[in-house]
Design a protein around this motif. Structure first.
Motif, PDB file in Angstrom:
ATOM      1  N   ASP A 297     -22.394  -2.169   2.366  1.00 42.65           N
ATOM      2  CA  ASP A 297     -23.189  -3.232   3.002  1.00 42.65           C
ATOM      3  C   ASP A 297     -22.568  -3.745   4.299  1.00 42.65           C
ATOM      4  N   GLN A 298     -21.474  -3.115   4.742  1.00 42.12           N
ATOM      5  CA  GLN A 298     -20.748  -3.663   5.883  1.00 42.12           C
ATOM      6  C   GLN A 298     -21.569  -3.651   7.165  1.00 42.12           C
ATOM      7  N   ILE A 299     -21.206  -4.596   8.011  1.00 46.60           N
ATOM      8  CA  ILE A 299     -21.803  -4.711   9.338  1.00 46.60           C
ATOM      9  C   ILE A 299     -20.797  -4.107  10.312  1.00 46.60           C
ATOM     10  N   LYS A 300     -21.179  -3.006  10.925  1.00 51.45           N
ATOM     11  CA  LYS A 300     -20.277  -2.323  11.860  1.00 51.45           C
ATOM     12  C   LYS A 300     -20.561  -2.815  13.276  1.00 51.45           C
ATOM     13  N   SER A 301     -20.281  -4.090  13.466  1.00 49.22           N
ATOM     14  CA  SER A 301     -20.545  -4.700  14.758  1.00 49.22           C
ATOM     15  C   SER A 301     -19.741  -5.979  14.878  1.00 49.22           C
ATOM     16  N   SER A 302     -19.392  -6.338  16.092  1.00 53.89           N
ATOM     17  CA  SER A 302     -18.688  -7.600  16.327  1.00 53.89           C
ATOM     18  C   SER A 302     -19.700  -8.749  16.345  1.00 53.89           C
ATOM     19  N   TYR A 303     -19.192  -9.972  16.197  1.00 52.18           N
ATOM     20  CA  TYR A 303     -20.073 -11.136  16.336  1.00 52.18           C
ATOM     21  C   TYR A 303     -20.709 -11.137  17.723  1.00 52.18           C
ATOM     22  N   ARG A 304     -19.979 -10.673  18.713  1.00 48.21           N
ATOM     23  CA  ARG A 304     -20.488 -10.561  20.078  1.00 48.21           C
ATOM     24  C   ARG A 304     -21.791  -9.754  20.069  1.00 48.21           C
ATOM     25  N   ASN A 305     -21.729  -8.546  19.494  1.00 49.24           N
ATOM     26  CA  ASN A 305     -22.899  -7.678  19.480  1.00 49.24           C
ATOM     27  C   ASN A 305     -24.043  -8.285  18.671  1.00 49.24           C
ATOM     28  N   LEU A 306     -23.715  -8.914  17.552  1.00 52.88           N
ATOM     29  CA  LEU A 306     -24.766  -9.543  16.747  1.00 52.88           C
ATOM     30  C   LEU A 306     -25.493 -10.626  17.536  1.00 52.88           C
ATOM     31  N   LEU A 307     -24.745 -11.423  18.307  1.00 50.21           N
ATOM     32  CA  LEU A 307     -25.378 -12.463  19.126  1.00 50.21           C
ATOM     33  C   LEU A 307     -26.185 -11.858  20.268  1.00 50.21           C
ATOM     34  N   LEU A 308     -25.631 -10.853  20.933  1.00 48.75           N
ATOM     35  CA  LEU A 308     -26.337 -10.224  22.060  1.00 48.75           C
ATOM     36  C   LEU A 308     -27.619  -9.538  21.619  1.00 48.75           C
ATOM     37  N   ASN A 309     -27.628  -9.009  20.385  1.00 48.64           N
ATOM     38  CA  ASN A 309     -28.805  -8.285  19.881  1.00 48.64           C
ATOM     39  C   ASN A 309     -29.783  -9.182  19.138  1.00 48.64           C
TER      40      ASN A 309
END
Length: 166
Positions: A153-165
């Motif tokens: 279930d992991q999220i392979k992304s930084s918080y940066r990318n999650l906010l930008l997307n």
């Protein structure tokens, strides 16, 4: 460059994780309000982390397409006020991540229970690789098992990318 093995999972609340942390005598360190300012750079990620009146400039590179999320990173301690002014004049700001981080430590693994503004609650594991990658992977797997986490279930992304997307 230093290395760590990472895992990030979104969680609704921390109650079951906190129970497992207590059952396994994992040490609470402190709650850290953090502000991460991400700057545009040609490769990797560059952020200024501001916390407890301190500042760290962190550069890291991570291949998000592998099963093991191993980060290579460098940290430079800086004056947060001076660094923010300096780097904001040098680089374009991509985004800013504001979070409350509850930090727990188990051996060489940092366990973060993060409340991230605009994104929600997450658990992050960061196992520092200081006795070889295989030893790091072994400890990482141990902590994943202790906390009953599901890496699929992991999220392979930084918080940066999650906010930008978002």
């Amino acid at each position: 460059m230093a290395q760590n093995i990472e895992l990030k999972l979104k969680v609704e609340n921390f109650s079951s994780i906190l129970l497992l942390i207590k059952e396994n005598n994992i040490t609470f360190q402190k709650m850290i309000p953090q502000r991460d300012i991400y700057y545009k750079c040609n490769s990797g990620l560059l952020k200024l982390r501001i916390f407890d009146g301190k500042g760290e400039l962190i550069y890291y590179v991570r291949n998000e397409n592998t099963s093991d999320r191993i980060s290579y990173y460098e940290i430079l301690n800086v004056n947060p006020v001076e660094a923010e002014k300096f780097f904001s004049n040098l680089f374009e700001i991509e985004t800013e991540v504001v979070k409350k981080r509850n930090l727990y430590i188990h051996k060489n693994t940092r366990i973060h229970l993060d409340e991230v503004e605009k994104l929600g609650n997450f658990i992050e594991l960061e196992t520092v690789v200081n006795k070889g990658v295989e030893a790091g992977k072994k400890e990482f797997a141990e902590v994943v098992k202790l906390l009953e986490l599901d890496p699929s279930d992991q999220i392979k992304s930084s918080y940066r990318n999650l906010l930008l997307n978002k």
